[in-house]
Design an enzyme around this catalytic site. Sequence first.
Site, PDB file in Angstrom:
ATOM      1  N   GLY A 504      46.709  36.157  36.078  1.00  0.00           N
ATOM      2  CA  GLY A 504      45.614  35.556  35.318  1.00  0.00           C
ATOM      3  C   GLY A 504      45.817  35.773  33.836  1.00  0.00           C
ATOM      4  CG  PHE A 508      39.083  40.727  27.709  1.00  0.00           C
ATOM      5  CD1 PHE A 508      38.415  40.999  26.531  1.00  0.00           C
ATOM      6  CD2 PHE A 508      38.354  40.381  28.831  1.00  0.00           C
ATOM      7  CE1 PHE A 508      37.044  40.951  26.477  1.00  0.00           C
ATOM      8  CE2 PHE A 508      36.981  40.326  28.784  1.00  0.00           C
ATOM      9  CZ  PHE A 508      36.319  40.600  27.616  1.00  0.00           C
ATOM     10  CB  VAL A 511      44.992  39.790  35.023  1.00  0.00           C
ATOM     11  CG1 VAL A 511      44.711  40.744  36.177  1.00  0.00           C
ATOM     12  CG2 VAL A 511      43.798  39.712  34.102  1.00  0.00           C
ATOM     13  CG  ASP A 622      33.031  35.605  29.894  1.00  0.00           C
ATOM     14  OD1 ASP A 622      32.558  34.457  29.994  1.00  0.00           O
ATOM     15  OD2 ASP A 622      34.237  35.818  29.678  1.00  0.00           O
TER      16      ASP A 622
END
Length: 809
Positions: A504, A508, A511, A622
């Site tokens: 992912g 941020f 992943v 979020d």
Amino acid sequence: MMNRSNKSFSLQSLLLLQLLNFCIFIIGEAVPPYIPIENISINCGSFSDSIAWDGRLWSGESNSKFPVINSQNKLSVFLNASTGHVPYITGRLSYSEFSYIIPLTSGQKFIRLHFHVNSYPEFNLSKAFFSVKAGPFTLLRNFSALLHAQGEETLVKEFCVSIQDGQNLNITFTPSSAITDAYAFINGIEIVSMPANLFYRPANDAGVSFLGQSNLYSFGNDTALEMFYRLSVGGMSIPPTEDTGMYRAWSDDFEYITSASYFTVNNSINLTFSAIPSFSAPESIYRTARVMGPNRTFNEHSNLTWQFPVDSDFDYFVRLHFCEMHDVVAEPGDRVFVIFIANLTAESQADVIAWSGGSRIPKYRDYVVAIKNKGNQKKQNLSIKLHPALGRYIDAILNGVEIFKLSKGGDLSGPNPDPMPNLLEPMKPPIEQSGKKWKIIVAVVGLISTFAAASLLFFLILRIRSSKFANKSSRALPSDICRHFSLREIKAATNNFDENFIIGRGGFGNVYKGFINAGSIPVAIKRLNPGSQQGVLEFRTEIEMLSQLRHQNLVSLMGYCKDNNEMILVYDYMVHGTLRDHLYNTNNPPLQWEKRLKMCIAAAQGLHYLHRGPKDTIIHRDVKTTNILLSEKWVAKVSDFGLSKMNDLSNTHISTAVKGSFGYLDPEYFRLQQLTEKSDVYSFGVVLCEVLCARAPIDRAMDHLQISLAEWAQHCYNNGTLDQIMDPYLQGKINLPSLLKFGEVAMSCLATEGIKRPAMSEVVCGLELALQLQESGINGNDENHVNDSTVIDYHVLFTSGSGSLNVGR
Ligand SMILES: *[C@@H]1O[C@H](CO)[C@@H](O)[C@H](O)[C@H]1NC(C)=O
Ligand SMILES: *[C@@H]1O[C@H](CO)[C@@H](O)[C@H](O)[C@H]1NC(C)=O
Ligand SMILES: *[C@@H]1O[C@H](CO)[C@@H](O)[C@H](O)[C@H]1NC(C)=O
Ligand SMILES: *[C@@H]1O[C@H](CO)[C@@H](O)[C@H](O)[C@H]1NC(C)=O
Ligand SMILES: *[C@@H]1O[C@H](CO)[C@@H](O)[C@H](O)[C@H]1NC(C)=O
Ligand SMILES: *[C@@H]1O[C@H](CO)[C@@H](O)[C@H](O)[C@H]1NC(C)=O
Ligand SMILES: *[C@@H]1O[C@H](CO)[C@@H](O)[C@H](O)[C@H]1NC(C)=O
Ligand SMILES: *[C@@H]1O[C@H](CO)[C@@H](O)[C@H](O)[C@H]1NC(C)=O
Ligand SMILES: *[C@@H]1O[C@H](CO)[C@@H](O)[C@H](O)[C@H]1NC(C)=O
Ligand SMILES: *[C@@H]1O[C@H](CO)[C@@H](O)[C@H](O)[C@H]1NC(C)=O
Ligand SMILES: *[C@@H]1O[C@H](CO)[C@@H](O)[C@H](O)[C@H]1NC(C)=O
Ligand SMILES: *[C@@H]1O[C@H](CO)[C@@H](O)[C@H](O)[C@H]1NC(C)=O
């Protein structure tokens, strides 16, 4: 080199490790394959014996077993360390020569010198240039620990020497005469016996293969060795306590591998030590390896390559460790490969099975190679390259590497590395919160009477110890709440952040899917964007907060890593991915309505838990279908919570911007810039619409009116045409009252004013009612099939009031 591996173990993890060792000890299984005759560790500069993190007793110097000979002024330095551990807490520094006289039996020994590279008041670290001699061997000359450490805090230099009959070993430290005010220092000395001829060649031995030469190379007791590299290839670093009894540290190979490769681990195989002694290397060395992997046909003509910087103009002893562990490689000829060392062919037909006699039988092979001085370079790369040869299985394998420098006329000394930028400055100011603050007390022995000095120092040690313990208990975080991972472990888990491991990408950072505990446990590894400004303290505070949040509908934080400016979070791996992956733009089969309802209820419970919070309300900020993950048992869990604050800190320049994802943003928050938990409720309303309609919250391909799912769903709901926009797969499968209850909950969440939206607890109740209505009703029957007129009827019936839900009905 060794100092690097040393650093990757934090004190906490070492203590944990020690605890583990202790437990094993109690069970009575701790007998290592080799018990050294001599197992000496000296805590230089200390007057009393201390037990270190590794459970070993480090002898103080007042213990006259190991007298220190020193003609002139001598200074012992005590470092007041709030962290740091034996032997790095104390040291011996001197402007004049001093020697340790260590009585030893004859035989071959490891000598390890431990240096703590820190600023010592009154001693300018950039003036520490000295030589170290051990008996007839010069181990170091004009040596600068500062330059060798390359920015690390501690440095270990390991040597092998052979002691002739009944000799005392005289280890002498001499400040360089070429530099004014040069001084010598040492923090710890280890002497550990090694099994006879572990590396040395016995008297009757012909020698080892000398690459590029026609003769063999034999080295005996008049040669000293310096360990340059000791690697667990494809595996994780192994601390000294997990060695076979010789306290050797093994590093991982990430810094040295330069070609694409795969690593392979099989922890369940049983090894048979029939070809080499079991003390040769820890078993885990042989259970991990690197191979070219599934892409080997592409790599068929290239090399699996490692590069090791070494000093020019020395001969090097190279030991390669192998063990075949794949079921498909069982016979000689199955996997055959070429080995090049420093561009010379070491083996043209390497065949591990033929060498060892079978699968799962460890074996090593030794070579010596000369690295000639070409073009006056201090350092050159000694490369190891593997390349498939003809065989049934086209690949190559390597499990471990050891590289030693061989002495030349009793001399091992090489040049200092070039300084890193800014390193000649006094060491960077210590960071208070990371516990690196060292204070120093210099006791000038000789001015005060020995007794007074000794009792004063004893008192100081007590104080140092008690402050150390106090410190530890106040820093309860993090290892007892959540685990600290070293960057090496994270790199091992993700094949050094291999693109292929990315599952992912988000605001941020990326992943990754990774495997920890030697490949046994899958985890999701979130690497926050590097280069952020966030401090250690803030990160720690966030981790503390996140690790306290435990709920079956939240994705648990397993641990974190904060090394080298990296901020990494490790979570449980969610097998079934995101909720969105099962709704649209996917090949996954559609989810049944009940399943969807249960997932919505679970996610709502997770959010409810966050909003109530263990201490304060935590606003997710979020909420979206890609932040709702599905476990192996299809339980929905909310992820990415609590990171919002962190994100603010790491993007201070844009921190005033409204956070959240497009299509989910609460219009009121957008307008007032005021955040409440009701913004999460709005976003959750959008999630509910997505679940029902199986379309994206924003779809620009649609008509103007339909672009925003939230607006379109509200429009249809008010016109009684919700059924026309729902997922076609659900047509005829939803019990009408269930649909209406669900629609009502969703619409109430989307109310324009925050205070008219329900609390998450009310959302949970509403959705549970929708589930009950579905389960009790008759499913997919034409009479209950939704159509325009009935929607209008139920609309009137079920929506009374304008925001809060009438759950009881
Ligand atoms: C080495 O000595 C320590 C005590 O300092 C002892 O605990 C340890 O078991 C010894 N190690 C071996 C391998 O004998
Ligand atoms: C060690 O440092 C701590 C904190 O910096 C201080 O409180 C303590 O008094 C120091 N101990 C000694 C022996 O100086
Ligand atoms: C330490 O020595 C170096 C080089 O001799 C010098 O540049 C530096 O200023 C000294 N630092 C201190 C704190 O005296
Ligand atoms: C130890 O070796 C050093 C240097 O080789 C020498 O100066 C010193 O006299 C020796 N000391 C003893 C006690 O042998
Ligand atoms: C080296 O020394 C060891 C121990 O003193 C002895 O066993 C061995 O035979 C010696 N090797 C040679 C080649 O002399
Ligand atoms: C690991 O070894 C065990 C025991 O030989 C074997 O059953 C298993 O299939 C191996 N696993 C892998 C991934 O090769
Ligand atoms: C490995 O050895 C253990 C203990 O001897 C045994 O219980 C286990 O079954 C063995 N595993 C395999 C894969 O042979
Ligand atoms: C294998 O190599 C090809 C060619 O470079 C590359 O496109 C592909 O992604 C590689 N596959 C893996 C699994 O690394
Ligand atoms: C592999 O390494 C050897 C030795 O350095 C070199 O001769 C050969 O050309 C290399 N092969 C490839 C494909 O790079
Ligand atoms: C090996 O070959 C590479 C590339 O051809 C070269 O850069 C390197 O210096 C060589 N290494 C040695 C030790 O000869
Ligand atoms: C050694 O190899 C590494 C990786 O390929 C390279 O970055 C480095 O510059 C090389 N060093 C030397 C001295 O050739
Ligand atoms: C000692 O090392 C320093 C730093 O590498 C170097 O500049 C200096 O020339 C060396 N001195 C001698 C005498 O080798």
